[in-house]
Write a protein that holds these residues in place. Structure first.
Motif, PDB file in Angstrom:
ATOM      1  N   CYS A 105      -3.542   3.516   0.736  1.00  0.00           N
ATOM      2  CA  CYS A 105      -3.473   1.670   0.087  1.00  0.00           C
ATOM      3  C   CYS A 105      -4.042   1.435  -1.211  1.00  0.00           C
ATOM      4  O   CYS A 105      -5.194   2.308  -1.447  1.00  0.00           O
ATOM      5  CB  CYS A 105      -3.938   1.050   1.660  1.00  0.00           C
ATOM      6  N   HIS A 106      -3.297   1.355  -1.957  1.00  0.00           N
ATOM      7  CA  HIS A 106      -3.801   1.064  -3.355  1.00  0.00           C
ATOM      8  C   HIS A 106      -2.744  -0.596  -3.666  1.00  0.00           C
ATOM      9  O   HIS A 106      -1.970  -0.457  -3.456  1.00  0.00           O
ATOM     10  CB  HIS A 106      -2.937   2.420  -4.172  1.00  0.00           C
ATOM     11  N   GLN A 107      -2.964  -0.431  -5.213  1.00  0.00           N
ATOM     12  CA  GLN A 107      -2.143  -1.894  -5.680  1.00  0.00           C
ATOM     13  C   GLN A 107      -1.533  -1.393  -7.432  1.00  0.00           C
ATOM     14  O   GLN A 107      -3.228  -0.008  -7.647  1.00  0.00           O
ATOM     15  CB  GLN A 107      -3.167  -3.170  -6.259  1.00  0.00           C
ATOM     16  N   ASP A 108      -1.084  -1.216  -7.651  1.00  0.00           N
ATOM     17  CA  ASP A 108      -0.398  -0.193  -8.986  1.00  0.00           C
ATOM     18  C   ASP A 108      -1.371  -0.525 -10.204  1.00  0.00           C
ATOM     19  O   ASP A 108      -1.599  -0.764 -11.148  1.00  0.00           O
ATOM     20  CB  ASP A 108       0.316  -0.469  -8.814  1.00  0.00           C
ATOM     21  N   ALA A 109      -1.516  -2.395  -9.750  1.00  0.00           N
ATOM     22  CA  ALA A 109      -2.505  -2.770 -10.842  1.00  0.00           C
ATOM     23  C   ALA A 109      -3.918  -1.947 -11.615  1.00  0.00           C
ATOM     24  O   ALA A 109      -4.516  -2.030 -12.364  1.00  0.00           O
ATOM     25  CB  ALA A 109      -2.982  -4.068 -11.111  1.00  0.00           C
ATOM     26  N   PRO A 160      -0.991  -4.667  -1.901  1.00  0.00           N
ATOM     27  CA  PRO A 160      -1.662  -3.825  -1.298  1.00  0.00           C
ATOM     28  C   PRO A 160      -0.392  -2.530  -0.419  1.00  0.00           C
ATOM     29  O   PRO A 160       0.376  -3.112   0.767  1.00  0.00           O
ATOM     30  CB  PRO A 160      -1.946  -4.447  -0.872  1.00  0.00           C
ATOM     31  N   HIS A 161       0.003  -1.249  -0.921  1.00  0.00           N
ATOM     32  CA  HIS A 161       0.518  -0.562  -0.266  1.00  0.00           C
ATOM     33  C   HIS A 161       0.431   1.068  -0.359  1.00  0.00           C
ATOM     34  O   HIS A 161      -0.302   0.940  -0.377  1.00  0.00           O
ATOM     35  CB  HIS A 161       2.325  -0.675  -1.114  1.00  0.00           C
ATOM     36  N   LEU A 162       1.049   1.555  -0.053  1.00  0.00           N
ATOM     37  CA  LEU A 162       1.056   2.618   1.299  1.00  0.00           C
ATOM     38  C   LEU A 162       2.436   3.919   0.961  1.00  0.00           C
ATOM     39  O   LEU A 162       3.602   2.771   1.493  1.00  0.00           O
ATOM     40  CB  LEU A 162       0.217   3.439   2.207  1.00  0.00           C
TER      41      LEU A 162
HETATM   42 FE   FE2 Z   1       2.379   2.718  -5.929  1.00  0.00          FE
END
Ligand code: FE2
Length: 278
Positions: free
Chosen positions: A148-152, A235-237
């Motif tokens: 799980c992460h944010q691209d920013a 937030p996505h994964l």
């Molecule tokens: Fe991403």
């Protein structure tokens, strides 16, 4: 390109799915071009394993120099204990990055259509610069998870003006490792930044230690040809792909020249290859 309802859905959710954004033929053209690139790639001596885990990434010059190149990154599980590939080269590459859109004619043409240009403008990017492209394979059986992460965290501008475009080149389902996202999670604030440090290497600068509410993650299952627009703070994964189906996707990140692009970003361009718009 977008209706007022779609724009407000995007503002509310932090993502927007547009089905049938690209035709079958365009998906297949990108897929065969990626296959050609992998075929031409000489894997010997290049054993850079892509991973979102800090240890691997920080020590990986091959990755850090790839901002203005076309480079190939292996799946973490691609290798047998003796260092040989478990599957064919074609079934071992995790992704190609990160300047396909500038260096390869097929990806350049795909990335710079009038349709994408209009959509980018409608989402508030006034002076677009195409920053990063990735072709992601999510290989059958060994396709690794992306936590799980944010691209920013990985691409940062001040103020934040970054648009992520995720094109499904094959059906993406929970079975073959589709995206999962926290609806509305783009309002939770930026949790960390992945920055270059003086003297080489990188580190994560933690801004907020609280964990993601991962129980709120929902799968974004989409069919081939769909576009998922991702807010840079969403937030996505994606989970491992244990199935026998691949899950190819092409991603593009676009920033706005009105924002500052700090030199601490991992992705750098040489002076001879400045960022370009459409
Ligand atoms: Fe991403």
């Amino acid at each position: 390109m977008l209706t007022q309802n779609q724009i407000s859905d995007y503002d509310r959710d932090g993502f927007l799915v547009i089905e049938n954004f690209i035709g079958e033929a365009d998906c297949d053209r990108l897929r065969s071009r990626a296959a050609e690139l992998v075929h031409e790639f000489d894997a010997r001596g290049v054993m850079s394993i892509f991973s979102t885990h800090e240890q691997t990434r920080t020590s990986d010059e091959y990755f850090l120099e790839s901002g203005d190149k076309i480079r190939f990154f292996f799946e973490e599980n691609a290798f047998l204990p003796d260092g040989r590939l478990r599957q064919s080269k074609e079934r071992s590459i995790n992704k190609i990055g990160h300047a396909l859109h500038d260096l390869d004619p097929v990806f350049n043409e795909f990335s710079r259509t009038e349709k994408i240009k209009e959509l980018t403008a409608e989402l508030g990017i006034v002076e677009p610069l195409l920053l990063q492209s990735m072709y992601i394979f999510k290989q059958p059986h060994i396709g690794g998870e992306v936590t799980c992460h944010q691209d920013a965290t990985f691409l940062f501008t001040e103020p934040l003006r970054i648009l992520g475009l995720w094109f499904a080149l094959e059906d993406a389902t929970t079975e073959n490792g589709c995206l999962w996202a926290i609806r509305g999670g783009h309002r939770l604030g930026l949790k960390s930044r992945f920055v270059r440090v003086d003297g080489g290497g990188t580190r994560f600068e933690v801004l907020d230690k609280s964990p993601w509410p991962e129980e709120s993650l929902r799968p974004l299952e989409v069919s081939k040809g769909s576009l998922i627009i991702l807010h840079c703070l969403l937030p996505h994964l994606s989970r491992e792909n244990r199935s026998n189906k691949s899950r190819h996707a092409y991603t593009l990140h676009i920033i706005d020249a009105r924002s500052r692009y700090p030199a601490t970003n991992w992705l750098r361009r040489s002076a001879t290859m400045p960022l370009r718009g459409f």
